[in-house]
Design an enzyme around this catalytic site. Structure first.
Site, PDB file in Angstrom:
ATOM      1  N   GLU A   1    -106.079  61.848 -84.977  1.00 33.60           N
ATOM      2  CA  GLU A   1    -104.861  62.529 -85.459  1.00 33.60           C
ATOM      3  C   GLU A   1    -103.712  61.871 -84.707  1.00 33.60           C
ATOM      4  OE1 GLU A   1    -104.771  64.842 -87.770  1.00 33.60           O
ATOM      5  OE2 GLU A   1    -106.832  65.572 -87.895  1.00 33.60           O
TER       6      GLU A   1
ATOM      7  N   HIS B   1    -106.397  61.571 -96.615  1.00 36.41           N
ATOM      8  CA  HIS B   1    -105.530  62.624 -97.120  1.00 36.41           C
ATOM      9  C   HIS B   1    -104.255  61.938 -97.607  1.00 36.41           C
ATOM     10  CE1 HIS B   1    -107.873  65.608 -94.470  1.00 36.41           C
ATOM     11  NE2 HIS B   1    -108.299  65.661 -95.721  1.00 36.41           N
TER      12      HIS B   1
ATOM     13  N   ASP C   1    -101.277  62.589 -98.259  1.00 37.59           N
ATOM     14  CA  ASP C   1     -99.955  62.817 -97.661  1.00 37.59           C
ATOM     15  C   ASP C   1     -99.895  62.423 -96.188  1.00 37.59           C
ATOM     16  OD1 ASP C   1    -101.707  64.835 -96.945  1.00 37.59           O
ATOM     17  OD2 ASP C   1    -100.223  66.452 -97.125  1.00 37.59           O
TER      18      ASP C   1
ATOM     19  N   HIS D   1    -105.727  60.146 -89.344  1.00 43.44           N
ATOM     20  CA  HIS D   1    -105.044  61.285 -89.969  1.00 43.44           C
ATOM     21  C   HIS D   1    -103.715  61.572 -89.275  1.00 43.44           C
ATOM     22  CE1 HIS D   1    -108.445  62.932 -92.466  1.00 43.44           C
ATOM     23  NE2 HIS D   1    -109.060  62.022 -91.728  1.00 43.44           N
TER      24      HIS D   1
END
Ligand SMILES: *[C@@H]1O[C@H](CO)[C@@H](O)[C@H](O)[C@H]1NC(C)=O
Ligand SMILES: *[C@@H]1O[C@H](CO)[C@@H](O)[C@H](O)[C@H]1NC(C)=O
Ligand SMILES: *[C@@H]1O[C@H](CO)[C@@H](O)[C@H](O)[C@H]1NC(C)=O
Ligand SMILES: [Zn+2]
Length: 392
Positions: free
Chosen positions: A280, A96, A98, A198
């Site tokens: 994450e 991703h 960002d 992430h």
């Protein structure tokens, strides 16, 4: 008046030189943790790394993005660039665009290994016993644009063939160049396990990521115990994850949290036999303090790489007498569909959780009925068990 000015100028000059020297004397590890690199800086750094640390690394291009940016992967190993019986592990960051901290984190991991493999036991084991692949950005176009999606507006973590597709796991034709490159790379190397980094939460997420009807309930993979174990291995060495007030132990099953169709981790597990976790690692996207990110994740990364590849079950299947490597299928009875195949050198690697009761492991050659059975007990330490299997 004049001499004073000269003195002042001299003083200023020496101050500048001192500041400059301090910047110059940053180690490469400090450099990569000092700020976020642009795509060009990232590529240049990886090229320099592969010459500076040439005998433990090799730079590969696994494909390119929609806009033609190369997808660069560093292979870290004392035998980088050659094929042998060592297991392969991969880390992917910035899928991703960002979510950016993982880019610098993977560069930092490479720098730390290069600086420490001669003096640190864990670094030495990773370097000499595995092939560790680092892809700091899977989505360089999204990074440049500051977007989650790639340049075609596609979320790459919804873009992999899905197990509820028809037929299951079939290509849809909508796969993006970044997705195809990762699929191709994954299948070409027989990775044992992997991590996908992430941001936006603090938790380790393990397969499965979806349910047939989209409901948010625990979705068990056949290897639930092994996947949960690896998630715990990671979370236990990261102080923020371990003490998560939201997720007990800092881990969650993917679908129990929320449904993701077309996710990368399920595809890895089902199609490539690669045990993937989705990490994450920071609450606010793109806002990671790089030094803290590195300090909190270094031991987790090392432990995950070592326990998933050299822990669990591994072995070699050979022809009796000649010792020639054999192509074989390895199955843990009770884990109904997941089979592990031997690689080119007759070797295999299969993560398994420690267990008080033994696993019954079946090894057979394709097209033959004769099966070798083994009771395998993985000790609580997670240390690996190695099988030497022969067939006439
Ligand atoms: C790296 O190169 C040096 C010097 O040639 C050598 O002594 C060392 O053993 C090499 N290390 C590895 C892991 O190959
Ligand atoms: C797939 O990988 C092979 C090397 O393993 C490479 O030659 C080929 O170009 C790749 N294809 C795609 C679509 O990336
Ligand atoms: C595995 O253990 C079970 C239970 O002790 C035993 O009945 C079985 O014969 C063992 N199988 C092998 C292949 O050793
Ligand atoms: Zn993400």
């Amino acid at each position: 008046m004049w001499p004073q000015r000269v003195l002042l100028a001299a003083l200023l000059l020496s101050l500048c030189a001192w500041t400059d020297a301090r910047i110059k004397f940053q180690t490469p590890l400090q450099q990569v943790l000092s700020r976020q690199f642009t795509n060009a800086e990232l590529a240049a750094h990886m090229r320099r790394f592969s010459t500076r640390c040439a005998n433990i690394s090799r730079l590969h291009t696994i494909g390119s993005s929609v806009r033609g940016e190369p997808l660069l992967a560093l292979e870290i190993s004392s035998s980088a660039g050659s094929e042998d019986a060592k297991p392969h592990f991969k880390c992917i960051a910035n899928m991703h665009g960002d979510e950016t901290g993982g880019r610098q984190l993977l560069l930092a991991l490479a720098e730390w290994l290069c600086a420490n493999y001669a003096v640190d036991a864990a670094a030495r084991t990773v370097v000499t016993k595995t092939h560790l692949w680092l892809l700091p950005t899977m989505n360089p176009d999204g990074f440049a644009a500051g977007t989650r999606a790639n340049a075609n507006g596609v979320d790459l973590n919804r873009n992999f063939p899905d197990r509820f597709g028809s037929p299951p796991l079939a290509l849809t034709g909508l796969e993006q160049p970044e997705t195809l490159a990762v699929m191709n790379w994954t299948l070409s190397r027989q990775f044992t396990a992997s991590a996908n980094m992430h941001e936006g939460a603090l938790v380790v997420n393990y397969p499965f990521d979806n349910t047939a009807d989209g409901s948010s309930v625990y979705s068990k993979a056949q290897d639930d115990a092994a996947l949960r174990y690896l998630a715990k291995v990671y979370a236990n060495r990261n102080p923020q994850l371990k003490t998560s007030p939201v997720f007990p132990g800092g881990i969650t099953n993917g679908a129990a949290w929320y449904n993701v169709n077309g996710g990368m981790q399920d595809w890895n597990y089902l199609k490539a036999g690669c045990f993937e976790l989705t990490l994450e690692l920071w609450e606010d996207k793109g806002g990671a303090d790089l030094q803290v990110l590195f300090d909190n994740n270094l031991l987790s990364m090392l432990d995950l790489v070592l326990r998933s590849t050299l822990g669990g079950l591994r072995g070699k299947v050979r022809r009796q007498g000649t010792g020639a490597p054999l192509e074989a299928k390895i199955r843990v009875i009770g884990s109904t569909t997941m089979t592990t195949s031997t690689k080119k050198f007759g070797d295999f690697y299969r993560p398994l959780a420690p267990s008080a009761t033994p696993y019954l492991v079946a090894v057979r050659l394709p097209g033959r009925t004769e099966t070798r059975l083994f009771n395998v007990t993985i000790p609580a330490s997670g240390a690996g068990v190695s099988l030497a299997v022969t067939f006439p």
